[in-house]
Design a protein around this motif. Structure first.
Motif, short mmCIF file in Angstrom:
data_model
loop_
_atom_site.label_atom_id
_atom_site.label_comp_id
_atom_site.label_asym_id
_atom_site.label_seq_id
_atom_site.Cartn_x
_atom_site.Cartn_y
_atom_site.Cartn_z
N ASN A 124 29.67 46.62 72.74
CA ASN A 124 30.32 47.76 72.07
C ASN A 124 31.65 47.34 71.46
OD1 ASN A 124 31.11 47.51 74.88
ND2 ASN A 124 32.25 49.41 74.65
N PHE A 125 32.37 46.44 72.11
CA PHE A 125 33.64 45.96 71.56
C PHE A 125 33.40 45.02 70.38
CE2 PHE A 125 34.79 47.21 75.87
CZ PHE A 125 35.89 48.01 75.62
N PHE A 127 30.81 45.22 68.23
CA PHE A 127 30.43 46.04 67.07
C PHE A 127 31.59 46.91 66.59
CE2 PHE A 127 26.11 45.38 68.97
CZ PHE A 127 25.62 44.61 67.92
N LEU A 128 32.51 47.23 67.47
CA LEU A 128 33.70 47.97 67.06
C LEU A 128 34.48 47.20 66.01
CD1 LEU A 128 35.86 50.24 67.49
CD2 LEU A 128 36.83 48.79 69.26
N GLY A 129 34.60 45.87 66.19
CA GLY A 129 35.34 45.05 65.24
C GLY A 129 34.52 44.62 64.04
N ASP A 130 33.21 44.87 64.08
CA ASP A 130 32.33 44.39 63.01
C ASP A 130 32.20 45.40 61.88
OD1 ASP A 130 30.54 42.52 61.86
OD2 ASP A 130 28.86 43.73 62.54
N ASP A 131 31.72 46.59 62.19
CA ASP A 131 31.55 47.64 61.18
C ASP A 131 31.15 48.91 61.91
OD1 ASP A 131 31.47 48.89 58.77
OD2 ASP A 131 30.09 47.48 57.82
N ASN A 132 31.20 50.05 61.21
CA ASN A 132 30.85 51.28 61.92
C ASN A 132 29.33 51.45 62.03
OD1 ASN A 132 29.71 53.51 60.06
ND2 ASN A 132 31.44 52.77 58.88
N ASN A 210 34.70 55.72 64.12
CA ASN A 210 34.20 54.42 64.54
C ASN A 210 34.88 53.98 65.83
OD1 ASN A 210 32.61 52.09 64.21
ND2 ASN A 210 34.32 50.99 63.37
N ASN A 211 36.19 54.21 65.95
CA ASN A 211 36.90 53.89 67.19
C ASN A 211 36.30 54.67 68.34
OD1 ASN A 211 38.85 52.06 66.20
ND2 ASN A 211 40.03 53.75 65.35
N PHE A 212 36.01 55.92 68.09
CA PHE A 212 35.49 56.79 69.15
C PHE A 212 34.08 56.39 69.55
CE2 PHE A 212 33.05 60.49 70.48
CZ PHE A 212 33.80 60.90 71.57
N PHE A 213 33.26 56.04 68.59
CA PHE A 213 31.84 55.86 68.84
C PHE A 213 31.56 54.73 69.82
CE2 PHE A 213 27.41 54.98 68.03
CZ PHE A 213 26.89 56.23 67.74
N TYR A 214 32.32 53.63 69.76
CA TYR A 214 32.02 52.45 70.56
C TYR A 214 32.88 52.29 71.81
CZ TYR A 214 29.20 50.60 66.67
OH TYR A 214 28.25 50.40 65.72
#
Length: 661
Positions: A124-125, A127-132, A210-214
């Motif tokens: 999850n971290f 994909f957080l830095g990759d894209d939404n 996006n921050n919230f989702f992951y």
């Protein structure tokens, strides 16, 4: 409050068919969402249902174990390890092997990265830095769905200690539980929807949903509601207030959200909380006669194999779509989707019977359990090594034709210094690709850019018949900034020909009070809309003494097919098939507007940097073994640098001249 016995309340039995039916609903929602079926555009909330149920079952297992004095933290982690990792590792390994034969070098490398992070429970971290989660790049990530498994694994790390506190001191536990729940709800609101109203946070938080989702701390409330559901279900006081209206109201709210009647395009935090709360109520009312529908056999079967379905379905869909990426008519047929569902269910049943069940109950025999743990641990290590090899793909020899395909750099939005910027970038992904080119010129930049969003006055983007509210917010933000500044250089670019059916006139929406699209726009209607928008931008620039540079675009029709196929292993595709005749060098719409409105054209500085590319070598799409383009209309960062060098860095010189005036 008097505690009731386990026998007197069906919710505490080891197997509850109605809760299993909820698991079935959750996995079906996720599956149908990923299949892009009509009316399931909010199916990703199925993951929230899983979170609530996980919180309930894990809390039940730990607390009942503590009460019977037979709970062991060490044994808990071993059981969780054997429950999660055997099938997880098999899916990761098979996905990597399939990716070796099907994915391009770039996507194989990213698969290796996501495999590594998924294996250690931190995807999850990553994909957080990759894209939404909702971006188009999701179609190249076979392990994207494992972000939720990582969050569950992280939850399992701390929940035993948390519930031991409940067993030792319930007052302190209640204080901590309440504080954590309120804190996660508040932070979720700030990062998901409310942050758009907090100016000081925008610079630091980027795209809130996006921050919230992951992020685990901001998704933990789902598990906490599950824990709360179990704790409340153990006391008599709740039964006094159980009513049919509460259950039915919760179901109605849940269905309204899933039927996509709200005007949101991305994960909306308030909707997520409502879904979680509805599931919370349904769990508490699990004996209600209306919920007998959850005992439907197909839901029971789906719930039983839900873990297998969840792990298997996404890689199958990704690899199938990836292989058929240029045959969309075939991919989107009902028969194709039905067969995919059938294959997913058959494979999931076999993995459930021969992998999940075998490993889950191996802990009953100590010797067998030790061998099982050793075998799974070795598999985890093997997966980590395989992932590292794919990340460092210079060790991979997959065929004669291996091109370096430079990935697009980080997507930028709302960045820069608001008070000392030299230039302002406004537009969709066509202007985003220029961000680093200007940044490397030591220019102070602020960028108002959003992929697929027109970012111009009087326009709104429509997605699936509804206004894209995130796009609308950013358009308002950029126009507000332009109105409050003077003497700026504005550079704008859009995929001018690409918004025929994606735009709305804002004034018409206000008058009609209607957000649903009634028809597709004709070319003439779109020209009128775009003309009015550019005219409004010109008036704004004159009033505030801004200077506007408009960059045109180019469209190579066959590039996606050639880039994709030429990068697949063991393929020998000629990459020079692009010809001048197959490239659209200018926007037809934009040029038609300017050719018929000379006064408007004088308000802008028009520039098409791509003409030089085809003037000299339009057939060449790679230089020094690096692709200039990453799809039909977007260039790689290397490609942007290259075409600007062909134009003798005209843009930088133009900006310098405008600044000196």
């Amino acid at each position: 409050m008097k505690k009731i016995s386990q026998k007197s309340h069906n919710i505490n039995t080891s197997y509850n068919p109605r809760l299993m039916g909820l698991r079935g609903i959750a996995v079906i929602l996720v599956l149908f969402y990923h299949l892009d079926l009509t009316h399931f555009s909010k199916g990703y909330y199925g993951v929230d249902i899983f979170f609530v149920l996980s919180g309930f079952f894990i809390s039940k297992s730990i607390i009942e174990g503590l009460e019977k004095n037979n709970f062991s933290v060490n044994l808990f982690y071993k059981k969780r390890f054997l429950r999660i990792f055997p099938l997880l590792i098999i899916v990761i390994i098979i996905s990597n092997l399939a990716g070796f034969f099907l994915l391009t070098d770039l996507h194989l490398k990213k698969l290796g990265e996501s495999s590594l992070f998924s294996t250690i429970g931190l995807s999850n971290f990553y994909f957080l830095g990759d894209d939404n989660y909702f971006s188009d790049t999701s179609a190249s990530k076979p392990l994207l769905h494992l972000w939720s498994i990582s969050i569950e694994m992280q939850f399992y790390v701390f929940i035993p200690l948390f519930l031991i506190l409940y067993f030792k001191n319930r007052k302190i536990f209640l204080i901590f539980f309440t504080l954590i729940l309120l804190l996660t709800l508040f932070c979720g609101f700030i990062l998901s929807d409310g942050f758009y109203r907090v100016e000081s946070l925008k610079k630091f938080l980027g795209l809130g949903f996006n921050n919230f989702f992951y992020l685990t701390p901001l998704r933990i409330y789902g598990f906490l509601f599950g824990t709360l559901a179990f704790l409340i279900s153990r006391y008599n006081f709740y039964t006094k207030y159980q009513t049919s209206s509460v259950v039915i109201f919760s179901l109605i709210i849940g269905f309204i959200i899933f039927l996509d009647l709200f005007e949101r395009n991305n994960y909306f935090w308030v909707e997520g909380v409502i879904v979680v709360f509805s599931i919370f109520i349904i769990i508490l009312n699990v004996n209600h006669k209306f919920l007998k529908l959850l005992e439907f056999k197909f839901l029971q079967f789906s719930g039983k194999i839900s873990y297998s379905i969840y792990l298997i379905h996404w890689p199958i869909l990704i690899f199938f779509n990836y292989k058929n990426i240029y045959n969309e008519s075939h991919v989107n047929t009902f028969v194709t989707k039905f067969l995919l569902v059938l294959i997913i269910y058959i494979l999931s049943y076999f993995t459930f019977e021969f992998i999940e069940q075998r490993f889950r109950y191996s802990s009953h025999k100590k010797i067998k359990a030790n061998h099982t743990q050793t075998g799974v641990s070795v598999s985890v290590i093997f997966t980590i090594v395989l992932s590292i090899l794919f990340i460092n793909n210079k060790y991979i020899k997959r065929g004669q034709n291996s091109f370096e395909f430079e990935s697009p750099r980080e997507q930028i939005s709302f960045v820069g210094n608001k008070y000392s910027d030299d230039i302002i970038l406004i537009g969709d992904s066509m202007i985003k690709q220029f961000y680093y080119y200007f940044q490397e010129s030591d220019l102070n930049i602020i960028s108002f850019a959003r992929m697929g969003c027109p970012m111009l006055p009087k326009l709104q983007r429509v997605r699936k018949g509804k206004i894209d509210r995130e796009c609308e917010r950013q358009i308002i933000e950029s126009l507000k900034y332009l109105k409050n500044t003077k003497n700026k250089i504005i550079i704008t670019s859009l995929y001018w020909d690409g918004y025929f059916t994606k735009l709305y006139k804002k004034e018409e929406n206000v008058k009609l009070n209607d957000t649903k699209q009634k028809k597709n726009f004709s070319e003439s209607e779109y020209k009128t809309m775009l003309f009015n928008s550019l005219e409004q931008l010109a008036k704004l620039s004159k009033k505030n003494n801004h200077k506007i540079i408009i960059i045109d675009h180019i469209h190579f029709q066959e590039i996606p097919n050639i880039i994709h196929k030429s990068q697949l292993p063991f393929k020998n595709q000629d990459v020079s098939l692009i010809t001048f005749e197959k490239a659209k060098l200018k926007s037809k719409i934009l040029n038609d507007i300017f050719s018929s409105n000379f006064e408007l054209k004088e308000d802008f500085i028009y520039f098409n940097p791509y003409l030089k590319l085809c003037e000299f070598e339009c057939k060449k799409i790679i230089v020094n073994n690096i692709y200039l383009m990453r799809d039909a209309i977007h260039f790689t960062p290397f490609g942007i640098d290259y075409i600007n060098e062909l134009n003798d860095n005209f843009l930088r010189k133009l900006i310098s001249d405008l600044q000196s005036q």
